[in-house]
Design a protein around this motif. Structure first.
Motif, mmCIF file in Angstrom:
data_model
loop_
_atom_site.group_PDB
_atom_site.id
_atom_site.type_symbol
_atom_site.label_atom_id
_atom_site.label_comp_id
_atom_site.label_asym_id
_atom_site.label_seq_id
_atom_site.Cartn_x
_atom_site.Cartn_y
_atom_site.Cartn_z
ATOM 1 N N GLY A 94 -7.496 -50.052 -31.897
ATOM 2 C CA GLY A 94 -8.280 -49.098 -31.124
ATOM 3 C C GLY A 94 -8.149 -47.711 -31.706
ATOM 4 O O GLY A 94 -7.230 -47.429 -32.486
ATOM 5 N N PHE A 95 -9.061 -46.839 -31.331
ATOM 6 C CA PHE A 95 -9.125 -45.485 -31.888
ATOM 7 C C PHE A 95 -9.342 -44.477 -30.762
ATOM 8 O O PHE A 95 -10.369 -44.498 -30.090
ATOM 9 N N LEU A 96 -8.356 -43.610 -30.540
ATOM 10 C CA LEU A 96 -8.471 -42.524 -29.573
ATOM 11 C C LEU A 96 -9.111 -41.336 -30.273
ATOM 12 O O LEU A 96 -8.579 -40.830 -31.265
ATOM 13 N N LEU A 114 -13.132 -47.929 -28.952
ATOM 14 C CA LEU A 114 -12.708 -46.539 -28.779
ATOM 15 C C LEU A 114 -12.076 -46.252 -27.423
ATOM 16 O O LEU A 114 -12.421 -46.861 -26.417
ATOM 17 N N LEU A 115 -11.165 -45.278 -27.442
ATOM 18 C CA LEU A 115 -10.765 -44.562 -26.234
ATOM 19 C C LEU A 115 -11.327 -43.158 -26.408
ATOM 20 O O LEU A 115 -10.969 -42.465 -27.353
ATOM 21 N N THR A 116 -12.210 -42.738 -25.531
ATOM 22 C CA THR A 116 -12.899 -41.467 -25.728
ATOM 23 C C THR A 116 -12.254 -40.354 -24.919
ATOM 24 O O THR A 116 -11.923 -40.516 -23.753
ATOM 25 N N PHE A 117 -12.101 -39.196 -25.587
ATOM 26 C CA PHE A 117 -11.477 -38.034 -24.969
ATOM 27 C C PHE A 117 -12.253 -36.779 -25.384
ATOM 28 O O PHE A 117 -11.733 -35.907 -26.084
ATOM 29 N N ILE A 124 -19.387 -34.592 -25.817
ATOM 30 C CA ILE A 124 -19.676 -35.169 -24.501
ATOM 31 C C ILE A 124 -20.859 -36.137 -24.580
ATOM 32 O O ILE A 124 -20.824 -37.244 -24.029
ATOM 33 N N THR A 125 -21.900 -35.729 -25.290
ATOM 34 C CA THR A 125 -23.070 -36.598 -25.464
ATOM 35 C C THR A 125 -22.707 -37.845 -26.261
ATOM 36 O O THR A 125 -23.118 -38.967 -25.931
ATOM 37 N N GLN A 126 -21.903 -37.658 -27.293
ATOM 38 C CA GLN A 126 -21.526 -38.781 -28.139
ATOM 39 C C GLN A 126 -20.583 -39.747 -27.426
ATOM 40 O O GLN A 126 -20.596 -40.960 -27.695
ATOM 41 N N CYS A 127 -19.783 -39.219 -26.511
ATOM 42 C CA CYS A 127 -18.955 -40.076 -25.661
ATOM 43 C C CYS A 127 -19.843 -40.984 -24.828
ATOM 44 O O CYS A 127 -19.594 -42.195 -24.725
ATOM 45 N N GLY A 137 -16.498 -48.544 -26.037
ATOM 46 C CA GLY A 137 -15.297 -47.787 -25.728
ATOM 47 C C GLY A 137 -15.058 -47.603 -24.242
ATOM 48 O O GLY A 137 -15.912 -47.914 -23.409
ATOM 49 N N LEU A 138 -13.868 -47.110 -23.943
ATOM 50 C CA LEU A 138 -13.473 -46.759 -22.583
ATOM 51 C C LEU A 138 -13.271 -45.252 -22.498
ATOM 52 O O LEU A 138 -12.834 -44.624 -23.458
ATOM 53 N N ARG A 139 -13.570 -44.702 -21.318
ATOM 54 C CA ARG A 139 -13.339 -43.277 -21.122
ATOM 55 C C ARG A 139 -11.878 -43.039 -20.723
ATOM 56 O O ARG A 139 -11.426 -43.494 -19.688
#
Length: 208
Positions: A94-96, A114-117, A124-127, A137-139
Motif C-alpha cells: 500500500g501507499f500512503l 492507496l491510503l489518501t491524506f 483534494i480533487t485527486q483524492c 484507495g481508502l481515505r
C-alpha cells in the motif's frame, strides 16, 4: 475605424479562429513542502503506524533523523527514494500519499492501492478520483484541510484495513488497482494512447 485598423482586426480574428491541438500536461504547480517539525499529524502518524504493527518505508524530506529514531522498531525513514521503483516492488502492499498527481499516476502504473491524506489544492480533487471514481484507495483523512487532525487510533485502524490480506475490502482495492495498472501500462506502450499523443505533439511542433 480606418482601413488599416479593419485589416488588422480581420487578421486577429482570423488567427484566433484557426484550430490548434491541445495537449494536457498539467497541473503545473510549485512544490509546497510540509513542515514536519510543527505538524501534530506527523506525531499521530508515527503513533498510528506503531499501533498498527505494519512495517513501512517513510520518505521524509525534513526531520528525517528524529522520525527514524521514533520509528526504528517498525520502519525505515529516508530523505529520498526512487518512488516508482519502490512502488513497483512486490513487497509493497500500500501507499500512503498526499495525492499529488505524479504520485497517483505512479501508484496506478505500479498497481498499488492507496491510503489518501490530501491537504490542499488539487490533492483534494485527486483524492476523490482515487477513492470514489477509480476505487483504488481508502481515505485516511475524512475531512479536508491541512489543520485537520487525524487520531492515531483512526490511522492504525485504516492501515490495518488496507493491509489485511484476508479482508474482502483489500481484495477489491487490489483488484481495482491492478485494472488501473493494466490501463496505465497499455497507454505508454508502443501504439498506446499516450505514445500516440506524444508522437502527434512532436510531429506538430516539428512542422511549425
Amino acid at each position: 475605424m480606418n482601413t488599416n485598423s479593419m485589416q488588422a482586426a480581420t487578421k486577429v480574428c482570423h488567427v484566433v479562429a484557426v484550430p490548434y491541438p491541445v495537449y494536457s500536461v498539467g497541473p503545473l504547480i510549485p512544490y509546497y513542502e510540509l513542515d514536519c517539525k510543527s505538524s501534530t499529524n506527523v506525531d499521530e502518524m508515527v503513533a498510528g503506524f506503531k499501533i498498527s504493527g505494519v512495517r513501512f518505508l517513510w520518505v521524509a524530506r525534513d526531520d528525517t533523523y528524529r522520525l527514524q529514531e521514533d520509528c526504528r522498531d517498525l520502519g525505515l525513514v529516508v530523505p529520498w527514494c526512487h518512488q516508482l521503483k519502490v512502488l513497483s516492488h512486490s513487497s509493497v502492499g500500500g501507499f500512503l500519499t498526499h495525492c499529488g498527481w505524479n504520485s497517483i499516476l505512479e501508484a496506478g502504473f505500479a498497481g498499488v492501492p492507496l491510503l489518501t491524506f490530501p491537504l490542499f489544492r488539487d490533492q483534494i480533487t485527486q483524492c476523490k478520483q482515487a477513492v470514489e471514481d477509480l476505487k483504488v484507495g481508502l481515505r485516511l483523512k475524512k475531512e479536508m484541510g491541512d489543520k485537520t487532525l487525524v487520531t492515531r487510533e483512526e490511522i492504525a485502524k485504516t492501515i490495518q484495513t488496507l493491509m489485511d490480506v484476508d479482508s474482502s475490502e483489500r481484495e477489491e482495492l487490489v483488484k481495482r488497482a491492478k485494472e488501473v495498472q493494466e490501463i496505465c501500462q497499455a497507454a505508454v506502450k508502443k501504439g498506446g494512447s499516450s505514445d500516440a499523443d506524444l508522437d502527434a505533439f512532436i510531429q506538430n511542433i516539428s512542422q511549425g
